[in-house]
Design an enzyme around this catalytic site. Structure first.
Site, PDB file in Angstrom:
ATOM      1  N   ASN A   1       0.651  -1.109  -0.046  1.00 20.68           N
ATOM      2  CA  ASN A   1       0.258   0.016   0.023  1.00 20.68           C
ATOM      3  C   ASN A   1       0.704   1.379   0.024  1.00 20.68           C
ATOM      4  O   ASN A   1       1.831   1.467   0.855  1.00 20.68           O
ATOM      5  CB  ASN A   1      -0.916  -0.048   1.264  1.00 20.68           C
ATOM      6  CG  ASN A   1      -1.609   1.172   1.474  1.00 20.68           C
ATOM      7  OD1 ASN A   1      -2.459   1.700   0.613  1.00 20.68           O
ATOM      8  ND2 ASN A   1      -1.349   1.948   2.507  1.00 20.68           N
ATOM      9  N   GLU A   2       0.598   2.332  -0.993  1.00 20.36           N
ATOM     10  CA  GLU A   2       1.141   3.376  -0.985  1.00 20.36           C
ATOM     11  C   GLU A   2       2.720   3.484  -0.625  1.00 20.36           C
ATOM     12  O   GLU A   2       3.413   4.287  -0.182  1.00 20.36           O
ATOM     13  CB  GLU A   2       0.594   4.059   0.045  1.00 20.36           C
ATOM     14  CG  GLU A   2      -1.017   4.625  -0.175  1.00 20.36           C
ATOM     15  CD  GLU A   2      -1.571   5.469   0.970  1.00 20.36           C
ATOM     16  OE1 GLU A   2      -1.075   5.250   2.096  1.00 20.36           O
ATOM     17  OE2 GLU A   2      -2.405   6.275   0.745  1.00 20.36           O
ATOM     18  N   LEU A   3       3.395   2.538  -1.329  1.00 19.55           N
ATOM     19  CA  LEU A   3       4.905   2.305  -1.518  1.00 19.55           C
ATOM     20  C   LEU A   3       5.548   3.295  -2.238  1.00 19.55           C
ATOM     21  O   LEU A   3       6.440   4.134  -2.096  1.00 19.55           O
ATOM     22  CB  LEU A   3       5.302   0.781  -1.617  1.00 19.55           C
ATOM     23  CG  LEU A   3       4.608  -0.083  -0.791  1.00 19.55           C
ATOM     24  CD1 LEU A   3       5.077  -1.522  -0.909  1.00 19.55           C
ATOM     25  CD2 LEU A   3       4.934   0.169   0.858  1.00 19.55           C
TER      26      LEU A   3
ATOM     27  N   ASP B   1      -4.205   8.324  -6.042  1.00 20.82           N
ATOM     28  CA  ASP B   1      -4.401   8.068  -4.407  1.00 20.82           C
ATOM     29  C   ASP B   1      -4.693   9.568  -4.036  1.00 20.82           C
ATOM     30  O   ASP B   1      -3.805  10.285  -3.936  1.00 20.82           O
ATOM     31  CB  ASP B   1      -3.307   7.337  -3.979  1.00 20.82           C
ATOM     32  CG  ASP B   1      -3.423   7.135  -2.517  1.00 20.82           C
ATOM     33  OD1 ASP B   1      -3.687   8.131  -1.672  1.00 20.82           O
ATOM     34  OD2 ASP B   1      -2.900   6.074  -1.938  1.00 20.82           O
TER      35      ASP B   1
END
Ligand SMILES: *[C@@H]1O[C@H](CO)[C@@H](O)[C@H](O)[C@H]1NC(C)=O
Ligand SMILES: *[C@@H]1O[C@H](CO)[C@@H](O)[C@H](O)[C@H]1NC(C)=O
Ligand SMILES: *[C@@H]1O[C@H](CO)[C@@H](O)[C@H](O)[C@H]1NC(C)=O
Ligand SMILES: *[C@@H]1O[C@H](CO)[C@@H](O)[C@H](O)[C@H]1NC(C)=O
Ligand SMILES: *[C@@H]1O[C@H](CO)[C@@H](O)[C@H](O)[C@H]1NC(C)=O
Ligand SMILES: *[C@@H]1O[C@H](CO)[C@@H](O)[C@H](O)[C@H]1NC(C)=O
Length: 930
Positions: A480-482, A563
């Site tokens: 997630n959101e790396l 995002d």
């Protein structure tokens, strides 16, 4: 001599004892906390210490009040689960295994008072050969000691040569150092959840005793399996040839020894009729290291495709694969329900043909089901409970019923909970909900020492193989959101170390994990990070097959998914602030749960907006550690909700404090729903714009507990305003307004995600809030045709204050259109309505709509009507202690146009008096003092 031979025969051929599998959930367990044993209660499997302590009244409901903090001692203690395995055959000392589908997390396993092993990964399946220990067993006990995950994480963090990261890269919610351990990352807190860090045997556990003695060398038990159905020649991440035959790869991981010459056979049955569809032997069978693998080429003409909900039927097949010895005896079988589909995340270069259609250059970023582009509509799925063992099939079926009722066809299974259990994927298969699935890494960078990598490799292989057969499985993402957040954090805080951390990121996500996915599945796509600009190159002959684009973007081109969060609510409805990408995988704003939910978890004296309890249950923004006396972060998040409500709506000021609290909670929900609707209709319109936007998954589907969050469904299953509004705006054909507040430019679009054109009529009418039409602006009806997966403009004007009194004008618009749902050949009539006002409703000259509500025992429907003026955000509410959803809610009512509202009851009683307790309000009620 013959007599002697006969006697020998008797001696060497004793009775065959068949395989025995003992389910340890049936054992009687004790839970103690060593070394003092001052707590000793009944334990259970699968379970976690908090749940057993709660069941034994040692602690109160972990979700109540401030127990998130008060129960830290449970997470900081060791806990031991022990049992006497009553059914164990101690004489059968050969070929006895302990099999654990999940131990959470740091354990020492002791069997027959002898040490077996220690474990350190919640997500792995563990199997231990305890035959040698059983040969020396006086008392068949099993005892599993769980160390404290928070304390052990802290110890690992300070080990010599341990990895460190620049300040701020590791996002800390409550407990620190989660990145060092392979345990549900949100167990250490998140911005929507508590930090209980539970421990226990959280998944089923078994003792497996293989047949003995004669057949011991040819008895096997299947502990895991991988069924992969792809099109011949299919490569991961690339669209396959849709007319190629199907290729079945089946691979079984067994306990016991596979006999020489072992073979595999398969049978497909239709999962609804149970008729056999096909059967045969697998070819190219290989055995290695406890795994037997084979393949078959399947005639595509005999299998019906599986489709997501709304795009076609969910055809399912039961596949049984058996291990057969050279004499044709079946040694073991495994049965899994599966389906035939291809699902690809297409990230390929925009083609000349696409350019000619007006699509902006760059790369695609959309899903294709069975070769068809489609619009992905849905939300993000987080752990439905901080304690997985109490997540029931009934609760998950109710949740998925809400997903499908909400017109959603895809969930993103967020990366820092736990790998989804099969029973949830089974529901998704049946309901036609695609599950974009992720490995459990999020909002942190991770160590890459060999032990960590090896541990992750086991976890990834086990879970990829376990769930690969589910047709609902849509994608694997590394975390997630790396790429979008973590690598950016490093780049900003320590640019000189960027290459160092980037290399580690690539080692984990673009070498280790991707290669395990590609080895075990041809049918699934992979991305390293939930939000990504995609790849520059995909080359299967490279050791690291995916070369990422990162920020190598050509100006004017469009790449990747978005995002987006913006807590400046003053620009919430300014669509030029929204990101323009190919797909929106996260976006949102938090709101309060309903009063009914709060009452489950908070005592009545704390039920006001900024009470200490409410503030400490709000984790946006997270405390960033264990200090609970610093209210700065939570105040900021509470303030964001307050400011949004004040900016856009009349705010409640009710004499009764509980009613006032309830109205405030509700108003934060209206803002949330309003904002998401504005974004979703913008993203959906993008399907017909150059960015060719083909998906919106909002943050987040459901709550983990009762607290402020981005969820559309509360912990008990109750729909917030958001879930109703998302249901409405995810309908196949919608009409939506787009207003540029700076220029006054105003346009209305009809957007469709059908796979063929739809034709219809759009009508518009301006009203004053008293319901009288405004006639000085021309609003003729328009006949339109909207293309497949496309949008069309049906109205354009400029709005200025000289033609309209902004605060006394609301535009009502609706459509009726004819079109075909995908994979049907009948015409369906689609209707949708929407409304628009140019300025904040806080300033609107609203009037009392005089809403009436009646219930008909004949139709079992409610009828709601505004009798004197327009009602906006009309809201039907129902009492606590039951669960239902209305078919629509949160709508606009024109005076004199009654609306019938049906409901779906999920729990509670149909003959109860609850229908008399249903209430109706609208935003007008915010202006009232009662
Ligand atoms: C047998 O088990 C006991 C504990 O129950 C242990 O002390 C002993 O060393 C074991 N003997 C052998 C031969 O492993
Ligand atoms: C608690 O668990 C840890 C990790 O398994 C272990 O090292 C430690 O000895 C345990 N402490 C006690 C008192 O059992
Ligand atoms: C399906 O068929 C198999 C084989 O004929 C049978 O063993 C099984 O019980 C059937 N299952 C159901 C649910 O009817
Ligand atoms: C065989 O499997 C075990 C358990 O999964 C693993 O530890 C070992 O490395 C494997 N050996 C080979 C040669 O693959
Ligand atoms: C197959 O049958 C033969 C003859 O009965 C027997 O000798 C052999 O052990 C069997 N093989 C297996 C793998 O069971
Ligand atoms: C299909 O397999 C599932 C297990 O995966 C089983 O529960 C179900 O009964 C089977 N259906 C039929 C019709 O045999």
């Amino acid at each position: 001599m013959s007599n002697f031979k006969y006697l020998v025969g008797l001696l060497v051929a004793p009775t065959v004892i068949s395989q025995s599998v003992i389910d340890l959930s049936g054992s009687s367990w004790t839970l103690t906390n060593p070394p003092y044993n001052n707590i000793s209660v009944q334990g259970s499997v699968p379970s976690q210490a908090h749940l057993d302590l709660y069941a034994s009244h040692v602690i109160t409901d972990p979700y109540y009040g401030l127990n998130d903090f008060a129960l830290r001692w449970v997470a900081n203690s060791n806990w031991t689960y022990s049992t006497l395995i009553a059914d164990l055959d101690t004489s059968r000392s050969t070929q006895t295994w302990l099999l654990f589908h999940g131990l959470d997390t740091f354990t020492s396993v002791v069997f027959c008072q002898q040490p077996v092993a220690s474990t350190n990964n919640q997500f792995r399946q563990y199997h231990f050969d305890v035959s040698a220990l059983l040969s020396n067993c006086t008392l068949p006990t099993l005892s599993i000691n769980f160390g404290s995950a928070p304390l052990i994480a802290d110890q690992i963090a300070v080990e010599p040569n341990q990895e460190t990261w620049p300040y701020g890269v590791e996002i800390i919610y409550e407990l620190p150092n989660r990145q060092f351990i392979r345990k549900e990352q949100s167990d250490f807190g998140w911005d929507w959840g508590p930090a209980f860090a539970p421990a226990g045997i959280w998944q089923p556990a078994y003792v497996v005793q293989l047949s003995m003695p004669a057949n011991a060398s040819s008895d096997v038990y299947v502990r895991n399996s991988d069924f992969d159905i792809s099109r011949m020649g299919q490569l991961n991440n690339l669209p396959p040839n849709q007319s190629a035959p199907w290729l079945l790869n089946a691979s079984l991981d067994v306990l016991g020894t596979l006999p020489p010459g072992a073979a595999l056979s398969y049978v497909f049955t239709n999962a609804s009729t149970n008729e056999t569809v096909s059967s045969g032997d697998l070819t190219d069978v290989t055995c290695s290291n406890g795994t037997i693998t084979g393949m078959a080429i399947l005639d595509p003409s005999i299998y019906e495709l599986w489709w997501p909900r709304g795009l076609g039927p969910q055809n399912l097949y039961n596949l049984t694969v058996s291990v057969v010895d050279c004499n044709g005896t079946t040694l073991a079988s495994v049965n899994k329900r599966t389906g035939f589909r291809t699902i690809v995340l297409n990230m390929g270069v925009i083609s000349d043909e696409q350019l000619a259609q007006g699509i902006a250059p760059g790369n695609n970023w959309h899903f294709e089901i069975n070769g068809h582009e489609f619009y992905a509509k849905g939300s993000n799925f987080i752990p439905p409970d901080a304690f997985w063992p109490r997540v029931t099939g009934t609760k998950m079926q109710q949740l998925f019923d809400s997903v499908t009722a909400g017109n959603q066809n895809m969930l993103r299974v967020w990366a820092s909970g736990a790998y989804t259990p099969d029973f949830i994927y089974d529901i998704a298969d049946k309901e036609g909900v695609l599950m974009w699935s992720e490995f459990e890494f999020g909002d942190a960078l991770y160590p890459t020492d060999q032990d960590f990598i090896d541990n992750v490799a086991e976890e990834v292989a086990y879970n990829v193989r376990r769930v690969n057969h589910h047709p609902s499985l849509a994608l694997w993402a590394g975390g997630n959101e790396l790429e979008s957040l973590e690598l950016q954090n490093v780049n900003q805080t320590a640019p000189d170390q960027y290459d160092y951390y980037l290399a580690q990121y690539e080692q984990l996500f673009l070498n280790t994990i991707i290669n395990i996915v590609y080895t075990n599945s041809k049918s699934i796509s992979y991305i390293p990070s939930s939000t990504t600009n995609g790849y520059l190159e995909l080359n299967f002959s490279l050791p690291e097959p995916m070369i990422e684009r990162y920020d190598n973007k050509t100006p004017g081109s469009v790449y990747g998914d978005t995002d987006y969060y913006n807590y400046d609510s003053s620009v919430a409805f300014n669509y030029s602030s929204y990101p323009v990408g190919r797909f929106a995988n996260e976006f949102g704003y938090h709101s309060m749960p309903s009063l009914q939910s709060w009452q489950e978890a908070v005592s009545s004296e704390d039920l006001y907006f900024n009470s200490t309890t409410i503030q400490l249950r709000n984790h946006h923004y997270p405390p960033g550690g264990l200090n609970t006396s610093n209210f700065a972060n939570t105040s900021k998040g509470m303030g964001e909700m307050t400011i949004a409500a004040e900016t856009w709506y009349p705010i409640p000021s009710k004499a009764d404090s509980l009613a006032n609290f309830s109205a405030w909670c509700h108003t934060t929900q209206i803002f949330q729903a309003d904002f998401y609707k504005s974004e979703i209709q913008f993203y959906r319109r993008g399907s017909g714009f150059p960015n060719r936007q083909l998906g919106s998954l909002y943050w987040q589907l459901e709550d983990i507990w009762q607290a402020p969050s981005w969820a559309g469904i509360e912990y008990n299953g109750r729909w917030k305003v958001l879930h109703y509004i998302a249901k409405d705006i995810y309908q196949p054909v919608i009409i939506s307004p787009f207003y540029n507040i700076t220029t006054g430019d105003f346009q209305i679009y009809v957007t469709s995600d059908l796979w063929s054109p739809a034709t219809g009529t759009a009508t518009f009418q301006w009203y004053q809030w008293d319901g009288s039409p405004i006639t000085n602006i021309s609003t003729p009806s328009t006949i339109f045709t909207v293309g497949a997966l496309n949008t069309t403009r049906v109205y354009a004007t400029t709005i200025v204050n000289s033609t309209l009194n902004y605060n006394n004008a609301v535009l009502y618009m609706n459509i009726t259109a004819e079109g075909q749902l995908p994979n049907t050949d009948t015409t369906t009539t689609f209707t949708h309505e929407n409304f628009f006002h140019a300025r904040s409703l806080a300033e609107a000259e609203m009037m009392d709509p005089g809403i009436s509500l009646t219930y008909s025992n004949d139709t079992e429907n409610f009828t709601v009507e505004a009798t004197s003026a327009i009602a906006v955000w009309t809201w039907l509410d129902y009492p606590a202690g039951m669960l239902l959803n209305f078919d629509s809610n949160g709508f606009l009512l024109l005076p004199g146009q009654p609306r019938e509202v049906s409901y779906t009851l999920k729990s509670g009683t149909t003959n109860g008096s609850w229908v008399d307790q249903v209430t109706v309000e609208s935003l007008w009620n915010n202006t009232l003092a009662y």
